[in-house]
Scaffold this motif. Structure first.
Motif, short mmCIF file in Angstrom:
data_model
loop_
_atom_site.label_atom_id
_atom_site.label_comp_id
_atom_site.label_asym_id
_atom_site.label_seq_id
_atom_site.Cartn_x
_atom_site.Cartn_y
_atom_site.Cartn_z
N GLU A 138 6.60 17.60 -32.76
CA GLU A 138 6.10 17.54 -31.38
C GLU A 138 7.24 17.78 -30.39
OE1 GLU A 138 4.08 13.90 -30.59
OE2 GLU A 138 2.54 14.22 -32.12
N ARG A 139 8.38 17.12 -30.62
CA ARG A 139 9.52 17.28 -29.72
C ARG A 139 10.01 18.73 -29.71
NH1 ARG A 139 10.96 11.61 -30.83
NH2 ARG A 139 11.91 12.14 -32.82
N ASP A 150 -2.85 19.62 -30.65
CA ASP A 150 -3.16 18.51 -31.56
C ASP A 150 -2.02 18.38 -32.56
OD1 ASP A 150 -4.41 16.39 -32.73
OD2 ASP A 150 -6.21 17.48 -33.34
N THR A 151 -1.95 17.21 -33.18
CA THR A 151 -0.95 16.95 -34.22
C THR A 151 -1.67 16.49 -35.48
OG1 THR A 151 0.68 16.29 -32.56
CG2 THR A 151 1.10 15.61 -34.83
N ASP A 155 -1.09 11.14 -42.75
CA ASP A 155 -1.50 9.75 -42.50
C ASP A 155 -2.18 9.57 -41.14
OD1 ASP A 155 0.75 10.23 -41.01
OD2 ASP A 155 1.61 8.24 -41.30
N ASP A 156 -2.83 10.62 -40.61
CA ASP A 156 -3.44 10.47 -39.28
C ASP A 156 -4.86 9.91 -39.32
OD1 ASP A 156 -4.98 12.58 -40.13
OD2 ASP A 156 -4.21 14.03 -38.68
N GLY A 157 -5.35 9.57 -40.52
CA GLY A 157 -6.66 8.92 -40.64
C GLY A 157 -7.84 9.87 -40.71
N ARG A 158 -7.59 11.18 -40.61
CA ARG A 158 -8.68 12.15 -40.68
C ARG A 158 -8.82 12.70 -42.09
NH1 ARG A 158 -7.36 15.65 -35.25
NH2 ARG A 158 -5.23 15.14 -35.85
N ARG A 159 -10.05 13.00 -42.47
CA ARG A 159 -10.28 13.61 -43.78
C ARG A 159 -9.96 15.10 -43.71
NH1 ARG A 159 -14.00 10.49 -47.48
NH2 ARG A 159 -14.06 8.45 -46.51
N ASP A 160 -9.79 15.71 -44.87
CA ASP A 160 -9.40 17.12 -44.91
C ASP A 160 -10.40 18.02 -44.19
OD1 ASP A 160 -7.15 16.44 -46.23
OD2 ASP A 160 -7.69 17.32 -48.16
#
Length: 621
Positions: A138-139, A150-151, A155-160
């Motif tokens: 991001e930086r 978006d990032t 480990d962002d909690g979203r499924r594939d």
């Protein structure tokens, strides 16, 4: 090089307006100064679909202005700056033969340009760990002038399937992939590459292959390339995080810039012609602003905080001295915080109570909400009454505050790096990944954007920045008068001295130094005394005072806080400083740090009105 360059033209092709400036070396002083500024609508969209038409129109305005109005010290007479770009193309090729142009050569010696037309550079980043490699990515992207869409991370909690859908929806210009230290994990990077391949995202412009920059574990680069396949254009650069305690953003930022020129700019209508005209490469507008601030901070050995608050987004830039001894540049974009198109996002994120608390008159919060909704429906309107202006300034305080909080969360040391800590730091949550933005060490704040640059009085801009940022110690408050930092940013890369001279003399307007002790006390108690050079002023807790001192005036003073307050040397310890005045004067902010105001604060309206009076600003009826 500087001796050969007398006349410089710079343009900034924005999303709605193309702005051109003419800089010349003054015959008398030998300094570079701004001579004229022109504007024209940007012509990247239908029916024109050629960005150079807007460039020609803005430069034609420069030619017309210089025919009638020329400052002292500059040669009079109309400048012929542009003939369909043919003159500049010849100069770029080292050819000064004007026989095929017609008439004597009277062009600029240097032409540079920046651009954010067509929506600017829109990127997505993908990393392994959200708080480590993804944050470094991001930086890198934000520092290269990108808008971050978006990032994605493992480990962002979203499924594939959700990540696949997101990639297909957003259609970024470039994707930056990172993760893993060199010699570390490979499996998670391959997993992220499979998500990208399944999504098969298409770029915004044209039917070209989507560019992906890989800046992760070098050992996984080959495997990632095989997974992505032939439909993706992969470019491998050095790892963003080669080790946990080291960040290497430079190679990724340079590659983003190259891909921006090669893929995004080339697809936009007319840019290939503009690239032929310019003496140097075109730069993304936010990247150019950051380049100027970084160059200026490093050369002047100061810490700088800059903000550009627009109608849809708010950009925050900072350059601070890190513990390693180098100055670290950071930029963030709050894409949902702005003063027109995004004004209701500010309302949503801040809450109507937080906006209403800054109003120096009683008003139903529901009325504030309705007025802001009207602004969202008609985003190009400007305030018609003083009350409307004060409401808009209240919104700007919250937009600036929220964008600054976002910036501080990203502008920090490396999470996950090993650090030497003593017993007292073991339980400190901030010990790792501590923010680099230290307000007591800040030397200068630069405010830019319509609400700050075009405020009816400079004192209003200064007060907005003080309320939003709460500077500590001694800080110079400045405003970018006509937003030419992008032009000077791209110029600074090739001719820093010229950019610096115009920046200091024609670009920024100094409001004056702000002295703000840190600490809390009872209202009315003595807080700080400033003495020296004809000044003997004491401020009590809760006061705002302005000491008259004009632009270019300096005062060598001693600042003595009482025992519970700190101005940079420790509680109760005096500090000597050379204070400079400005369009407002030397400001003493004795409201304490941190200070807060809310709707239930006793005598809130009276306090706000007293602050306006201290700055010589009119009171609402």
């Amino acid at each position: 090089m500087s001796n050969d360059i007398r006349r410089i033209v710079a343009t900034d092709c924005g999303s709605t307006t193309t702005k051109a400036i003419l800089i010349e070396r003054n015959d008398t002083t030998g300094e570079y100064r701004l001579v004229a500024r022109g504007e024209a609508p940007t012509t990247v969209e239908r029916p024109f679909e050629d960005v150079t038409l807007g460039v020609m129109n803005s430069i034609t305005e420069l030619e017309e202005i210089t025919e009638t109005t020329v400052p002292a010290g500059f040669s009079a007479g109309r400048r012929v700056l542009l003939r369909d770009g043919r003159v500049w193309r010849q100069l770029k090729q080292g050819n000064r033969d004007t026989s095929n142009v017609g008439g004597p050569l009277d062009s600029s010696d240097l032409y540079v340009s920046t651009s954010s037309a067509g929506g600017g550079l829109q990127m997505m980043v993908a990393g392994v760990v959200k708080a480590m490699s993804a944050e470094s990515a991001e930086r890198a992207a934000l520092g290269a002038g990108a808008i971050l869409m978006d990032t994605l991370s493992v480990d962002d909690g979203r499924r594939d399937y959700q990540k696949v859908e997101r990639l297909r929806q957003l259609r970024p210009d470039i994707i930056l992939m990172s993760g893993g230290t060199d010699g570390g994990t490979k499996a998670h990077l391959i997993e992220m590459a499979e998500v990208v391949r399944r999504a098969d995202p298409k770029p915004r412009f044209g039917d070209m292959k989507l560019p992906i920059i890989y800046a992760g574990n070098k050992d996984a680069a080959e495997d990632v390339g095989k997974v992505l396949g032939e439909s993706i254009q992969l470019q491998v650069v050095a790892n963003l995080r080669p080790t946990l305690d080291r960040e290497n953003l430079g190679p990724a930022r340079e590659e983003i810039h190259e891909m921006f020129l090669e893929h995004v700019m080339q697809q936009a209508p007319g840019y290939s012609k503009l690239l032929e005209w310019t003496s140097e490469e075109v730069m993304a507008t936010p990247n150019a602003v950051g380049k100027l601030l970084k160059e200026y901070a490093e050369n002047e050995k100061i810490n700088v905080l800059g903000v550009d608050i627009g109608g849809a987004t708010t950009d925050v830039f900072s350059v601070f001295l890190a513990p390693t001894g180098e100055r670290i540049y950071n930029r963030t974009v709050s894409a949902n915080l702005g003063m027109s198109y995004s004004i209701c996002n500010v309302l949503k994120e801040a809450g109507v109570e937080n906006i209403a608390r800054w109003l120096p008159f009683e008003i139903d919060p529901a009325e504030v909400r309705n007025r802001l909704r009207n602004k969202m429906i008609r985003p190009t309107t400007i305030p018609q009454t003083y009350e409307d202006l004060l409401i808009e300034h209240a919104v700007s305080r919250e937009a600036l505050r929220l964008a600054f909080e976002h910036h501080k969360s990203l502008a920090r040391g490396l999470t996950g790096s090993a650090q030497q800590r003593d017993v007292g730091q073991i339980f400190d949550q901030q010990a790792s990944g501590q923010t680099l933005v230290k307000m007591m060490e800040l030397d200068m704040v630069i405010g830019s954007g319509g609400v700050l640059s075009h405020a009816p009085r400079r004192a209003q801009s200064a007060l907005m920045m003080m309320d939003a940022y709460q500077p500590e110690g001694v800080t110079m408050l400045t405003v970018d008068s006509i937003f030419m930092m992008p032009h000077l940013g791209v110029l600074s890369e090739h001719l820093y001295e010229a950019a610096k001279q115009v920046f200091e003399r024609d670009c920024i307007v100094k409001c004056g130094h702000c002295v703000a002790p840190v600490g809390a006390g009872k209202e009315g108690e003595p807080m700080v005394t400033i003495t020296g050079d004809g000044i003997n002023e004491t401020a009590n807790v809760g006061d705002l005072k302005v000491i008259p001192c004009g632009v270019g005036e300096f005062k060598n003073v001693t600042i003595t806080p009482t025992k519970n307050f700190d101005v940079g040397e420790g509680k109760g310890k005096a500090r000597t400083a050379r204070l400079e005045g400005g369009t407002v004067g030397i400001i003493i902010d004795a409201r304490g740090r941190p200070f807060s105001v809310d709707l239930s604060t006793p005598n809130r309206v009276q306090k706000l009105r007293s602050w306006l009076q201290a700055f010589g600003l009119p009171l609402p009826k």
